[in-house]
Design a protein around this motif. Structure first.
Motif, PDB file in Angstrom:
ATOM      1  N   VAL A 185      14.289  33.543   1.240  1.00 18.83           N
ATOM      2  CA  VAL A 185      13.035  33.043   2.256  1.00 18.83           C
ATOM      3  C   VAL A 185      13.344  33.324   3.521  1.00 18.83           C
ATOM      4  O   VAL A 185      14.451  33.553   3.988  1.00 18.83           O
ATOM      5  CB  VAL A 185      13.155  31.467   2.183  1.00 18.83           C
ATOM      6  CG1 VAL A 185      14.620  30.960   2.302  1.00 18.83           C
ATOM      7  CG2 VAL A 185      12.110  30.806   3.101  1.00 18.83           C
ATOM      8  N   ALA A 186      12.525  33.890   4.457  1.00 16.02           N
ATOM      9  CA  ALA A 186      12.657  34.449   5.882  1.00 16.02           C
ATOM     10  C   ALA A 186      11.624  33.548   6.522  1.00 16.02           C
ATOM     11  O   ALA A 186      10.686  33.462   6.241  1.00 16.02           O
ATOM     12  CB  ALA A 186      12.353  36.005   5.733  1.00 16.02           C
ATOM     13  N   PRO A 187      12.033  33.611   8.135  1.00 15.83           N
ATOM     14  CA  PRO A 187      11.254  32.818   8.819  1.00 15.83           C
ATOM     15  C   PRO A 187       9.881  33.824   9.326  1.00 15.83           C
ATOM     16  O   PRO A 187      10.125  34.982   9.697  1.00 15.83           O
ATOM     17  CB  PRO A 187      12.124  32.559   9.918  1.00 15.83           C
ATOM     18  CG  PRO A 187      13.048  33.556   9.872  1.00 15.83           C
ATOM     19  CD  PRO A 187      13.356  34.080   8.437  1.00 15.83           C
ATOM     20  N   VAL A 194      10.037  29.504  14.982  1.00 18.62           N
ATOM     21  CA  VAL A 194       9.740  29.526  13.659  1.00 18.62           C
ATOM     22  C   VAL A 194       8.578  28.993  13.243  1.00 18.62           C
ATOM     23  O   VAL A 194       8.394  27.586  13.462  1.00 18.62           O
ATOM     24  CB  VAL A 194      10.793  28.805  12.679  1.00 18.62           C
ATOM     25  CG1 VAL A 194      10.504  29.090  11.164  1.00 18.62           C
ATOM     26  CG2 VAL A 194      12.226  29.553  13.106  1.00 18.62           C
ATOM     27  N   VAL A 195       7.188  29.660  12.836  1.00 20.25           N
ATOM     28  CA  VAL A 195       6.108  29.057  12.644  1.00 20.25           C
ATOM     29  C   VAL A 195       5.669  29.104  11.283  1.00 20.25           C
ATOM     30  O   VAL A 195       4.565  28.544  11.037  1.00 20.25           O
ATOM     31  CB  VAL A 195       5.011  29.763  13.643  1.00 20.25           C
ATOM     32  CG1 VAL A 195       5.223  29.368  15.082  1.00 20.25           C
ATOM     33  CG2 VAL A 195       4.887  31.041  13.414  1.00 20.25           C
ATOM     34  N   GLY A 196       6.499  29.650  10.558  1.00 22.54           N
ATOM     35  CA  GLY A 196       6.167  29.943   9.053  1.00 22.54           C
ATOM     36  C   GLY A 196       7.359  30.395   8.384  1.00 22.54           C
ATOM     37  O   GLY A 196       8.324  30.726   8.712  1.00 22.54           O
ATOM     38  N   PHE A 197       7.055  30.428   7.029  1.00 24.63           N
ATOM     39  CA  PHE A 197       8.103  30.782   5.828  1.00 24.63           C
ATOM     40  C   PHE A 197       7.376  31.532   5.097  1.00 24.63           C
ATOM     41  O   PHE A 197       6.268  31.589   4.831  1.00 24.63           O
ATOM     42  CB  PHE A 197       8.862  29.647   5.033  1.00 24.63           C
ATOM     43  CG  PHE A 197       9.686  28.575   5.959  1.00 24.63           C
ATOM     44  CD1 PHE A 197      10.176  29.066   6.915  1.00 24.63           C
ATOM     45  CD2 PHE A 197       9.582  27.441   5.599  1.00 24.63           C
ATOM     46  CE1 PHE A 197      11.216  27.946   7.504  1.00 24.63           C
ATOM     47  CE2 PHE A 197      10.379  26.461   6.145  1.00 24.63           C
ATOM     48  CZ  PHE A 197      11.249  26.660   7.258  1.00 24.63           C
ATOM     49  N   LEU A 198       8.309  32.772   4.492  1.00 28.49           N
ATOM     50  CA  LEU A 198       7.823  33.705   3.578  1.00 28.49           C
ATOM     51  C   LEU A 198       8.856  33.403   2.343  1.00 28.49           C
ATOM     52  O   LEU A 198      10.058  33.687   2.869  1.00 28.49           O
ATOM     53  CB  LEU A 198       7.838  35.108   3.982  1.00 28.49           C
ATOM     54  CG  LEU A 198       6.523  35.465   4.512  1.00 28.49           C
ATOM     55  CD1 LEU A 198       6.611  36.870   5.091  1.00 28.49           C
ATOM     56  CD2 LEU A 198       5.284  35.607   3.510  1.00 28.49           C
ATOM     57  N   HIS A 199       8.238  32.861   1.378  1.00 24.27           N
ATOM     58  CA  HIS A 199       9.275  32.765  -0.067  1.00 24.27           C
ATOM     59  C   HIS A 199       8.993  33.916  -0.841  1.00 24.27           C
ATOM     60  O   HIS A 199       7.751  34.350  -1.083  1.00 24.27           O
ATOM     61  CB  HIS A 199       9.110  31.489  -0.699  1.00 24.27           C
ATOM     62  CG  HIS A 199       9.659  30.276  -0.053  1.00 24.27           C
ATOM     63  ND1 HIS A 199       8.958  29.720   1.301  1.00 24.27           N
ATOM     64  CD2 HIS A 199      10.729  29.561  -0.116  1.00 24.27           C
ATOM     65  CE1 HIS A 199       9.713  28.701   1.424  1.00 24.27           C
ATOM     66  NE2 HIS A 199      10.877  28.681   0.782  1.00 24.27           N
ATOM     67  N   ALA A 200       9.879  34.315  -1.630  1.00 23.29           N
ATOM     68  CA  ALA A 200       9.580  35.388  -2.840  1.00 23.29           C
ATOM     69  C   ALA A 200      10.798  35.378  -3.787  1.00 23.29           C
ATOM     70  O   ALA A 200      11.783  34.990  -3.634  1.00 23.29           O
ATOM     71  CB  ALA A 200       9.712  36.908  -2.003  1.00 23.29           C
ATOM     72  N   ASP A 201      10.406  35.875  -4.907  1.00 24.10           N
ATOM     73  CA  ASP A 201      11.321  36.094  -6.208  1.00 24.10           C
ATOM     74  C   ASP A 201      10.614  36.889  -7.117  1.00 24.10           C
ATOM     75  O   ASP A 201       9.634  37.651  -6.812  1.00 24.10           O
ATOM     76  CB  ASP A 201      11.523  34.516  -6.715  1.00 24.10           C
ATOM     77  CG  ASP A 201      10.462  33.750  -7.521  1.00 24.10           C
ATOM     78  OD1 ASP A 201       9.442  34.489  -7.650  1.00 24.10           O
ATOM     79  OD2 ASP A 201      10.713  32.722  -7.759  1.00 24.10           O
ATOM     80  N   HIS A 202      11.419  36.916  -8.346  1.00 27.44           N
ATOM     81  CA  HIS A 202      10.981  38.016  -9.223  1.00 27.44           C
ATOM     82  C   HIS A 202      10.252  37.361 -10.388  1.00 27.44           C
ATOM     83  O   HIS A 202      10.166  37.838 -11.572  1.00 27.44           O
ATOM     84  CB  HIS A 202      12.052  38.661  -9.674  1.00 27.44           C
ATOM     85  CG  HIS A 202      12.612  39.633  -8.491  1.00 27.44           C
ATOM     86  ND1 HIS A 202      11.981  40.769  -7.951  1.00 27.44           N
ATOM     87  CD2 HIS A 202      13.886  39.595  -7.952  1.00 27.44           C
ATOM     88  CE1 HIS A 202      12.676  41.294  -7.313  1.00 27.44           C
ATOM     89  NE2 HIS A 202      13.813  40.698  -7.082  1.00 27.44           N
ATOM     90  N   HIS A 203       9.798  36.100 -10.444  1.00 24.40           N
ATOM     91  CA  HIS A 203       9.204  35.289 -11.579  1.00 24.40           C
ATOM     92  C   HIS A 203       8.131  35.917 -11.825  1.00 24.40           C
ATOM     93  O   HIS A 203       7.303  36.541 -10.896  1.00 24.40           O
ATOM     94  CB  HIS A 203       8.905  33.892 -11.180  1.00 24.40           C
ATOM     95  CG  HIS A 203       8.616  32.951 -12.245  1.00 24.40           C
ATOM     96  ND1 HIS A 203       9.341  32.381 -12.993  1.00 24.40           N
ATOM     97  CD2 HIS A 203       7.174  32.772 -12.607  1.00 24.40           C
ATOM     98  CE1 HIS A 203       8.742  31.581 -14.207  1.00 24.40           C
ATOM     99  NE2 HIS A 203       7.377  31.762 -13.471  1.00 24.40           N
TER     100      HIS A 203
END
Length: 357
Positions: A185-187, A194-203
Motif C-alpha cells: 500500500v502506498a499513499p 495524504v489524500v488517498g491510498f493505492l493497494h495492490a497484490d498478486h491475487h
C-alpha cells in the motif's frame, strides 16, 4: 527512497536468503574441519563457490527484474499523462497499475476525516468487483490502531505486508472479503497531505508481494500524484480562461451594439445635458459619481458595464447568482433605470435620448 520497516514472516522468504543461509552453514562446517583438507572439505569449498555464483546470478536477475518493472511503470505513467481529464485518470489508474506494473489487482481509496473509503478498483479476475468489492465502495474504514494504512498518514511512505495472518490489518475488507495473503500500500499525496491510498497484490495468484512490488508501487503512486494534481490544475485554468472569454465576448458584443445604435459617448458627457430641454434624471446622474450604491453594488455595476452576465458576475465575485440578481434590482431602483442598458448608459454619462436612440 528510504523504505519503511515491514513485517517479515517467520522462516526464509526469498531465494537470496536461502542461498545466504546455506553459504553460512557451509562456512561454519569448514571452520570445524581440522587437519589436512579432506574430500568433504573440498566438496564444501566447491559448494561455497557454487553458492556464491548462484547468489550473483540471483542478484543480477533481481536487478534486471527491477529495471524492467520500473520501465513498465514509467510507460504506464506516460500513458496516464496523455489522458484528457482528471476523470479519465481516475478511471484508468488501477487498470494501468495492473496491466503495466505486474499486479493481479489494484484499489484506489480516498482519505478524509480520519477514514479511508475504497473508490476505484481493477481486478485481473473481472468477476471480483461485483462479487465482493462493490459493497465496499465509499464505505468508511476508520484509520485507527497500528494498521499499515494508519502509519501511512504520518510516515507518507509505502508499506509491504508479507503476511496478513500475522499483521494487524483491517481484516473485514482485506482478508475476509478480499482474501489477500499479502499486499503493498502506498499513499497518494497532494502537497504534504495524504489524500488517498493505492493497494495492490498478486491475487488470484498465490505469489506473495516483495520489496520490488513495494518500490514499483511507490514509484507509480508518486507519479500518479503529480499527474493528477497537474490535470486538476489545468482544468481549473481552462475554466477560468473560458470565463474570461465569455466576459470579453459579452463586452465586445455590447460595444458593437452601442456602435450600431449610433451612440456618441463623448457628446454632452461633461455636463450630462440632453439635447433640447431634457436633463439626465437625478438618480442616474448620481451613479456617475458613485451615488448611494454600496461597495458591492458598485462592483456589480462595474461588471455590468464590462458586459458580464449574471453568472459571470457571480463567478468573479464568488457569490450566488441569485444574490447578483438582487444587487441588479437594487442598482436599477437606485439609479431610476428601467433596465440594464439605462443603468449602464447612466454610469457612462450618456443621456436618456442617446440610450433610446
Amino acid at each position: 527512497m528510504e523504505p519503511t520497516a515491514s513485517v517479515v514472516p517467520d522462516g526464509l522468504s526469498t531465494s537470496a536468503e536461502i542461498v545466504s543461509t546455506l553459504t553460512g552453514h557451509c562456512i561454519d562446517r569448514l571452520r570445524v574441519v581440522t587437519g589436512p583438507i579432506s574430500e568433504a572439505g573440498l566438496h564444501l569449498y566447491r559448494l561455497i563457490l557454487d553458492l556464491q555464483e548462484l547468489a550473483f546470478d540471483l542478484y543480477q536477475y533481481d536487478l534486471n527484474l527491477r529495471t524492467r518493472r520500473f520501465a513498465d511503470c514509467a510507460a504506464g505513467l506516460q500513458r496516464l499523462r496523455g489522458l484528457p481529464s482528471s476523470a479519465d485518470l481516475l478511471d484508468q489508474v488501477c487498470q494501468e497499475l495492473v496491466h503495466r506494473c505486474g499486479f493481479g489487482r489494484a484499489v484506489l481509496s480516498r482519505v478524509e476525516n480520519g477514514v479511508w473509503r475504497p473508490w476505484m478498483a481493477y481486478f485481473s479476475n473481472g468477476d471480483e468487483f461485483e462479487s465482493w468489492f462493490a459493497r465496499w465502495v465509499d464505505q468508511p474504514i476508520p484509520l485507527e490502531g497500528l494498521t499499515p494504512e494508519t502509519r501511512l498518514l504520518t510516515e507518507c511512505q509505502p508499506t509491504v505486508v508479507y503476511d496478513t495472518a500475522s499483521t494487524n490489518v483491517h481484516r473485514p475488507i482485506i482478508v475476509e472479503s478480499g482474501h489477500s495473503k499479502s499486499y503493498v500500500v502506498a499513499p497518494v499525496m497532494r502537497g504534504t497531505d495524504v489524500v488517498g491510498f493505492l493497494h495492490a497484490d498478486h491475487h488470484p495468484s498465490s505469489r506473495r508481494v516483495d520489496d520490488v512490488d513495494r518500490d514499483v508501487l511507490w514509484m507509480f503512486a508518486e507519479g500518479f500524484s503529480h499527474v493528477y494534481e497537474r490535470a486538476v490544475l489545468m482544468e481549473r485554468l481552462r475554466t477560468q480562461r473560458n470565463h474570461v472569454r465569455e466576459i470579453l465576448s459579452s463586452a465586445v458584443q455590447m460595444m458593437n451594439e452601442f456602435c450600431d445604435a449610433g451612440i456618441d459617448l463623448s457628446r454632452h458627457a461633461d455636463t450630462g445635458a440632453m439635447p433640447g430641454n431634457g436633463v439626465l434624471p437625478a438618480p442616474i446622474a448620481a451613479a456617475h459619481t458613485g451615488g448611494d450604491l454600496t461597495a458591492r453594488e458598485s462592483e456589480v455595476l462595474e461588471l455590468m458595464v464590462a458586459g458580464a452576465t449574471n453568472s459571470a458576475i457571480a463567478e468573479t465575485l464568488v457569490i450566488a447568482e441569485e444574490t447578483v440578481k438582487s444587487h441588479v434590482k437594487h442598482i436599477l431602483r437606485k439609479l431610476g433605470a428601467v433596465n440594464r442598458s439605462q443603468a449602464i448608459a447612466g454610469s457612462l454619462g450618456m443621456t436618456m435620448r442617446e440610450v433610446n436612440a
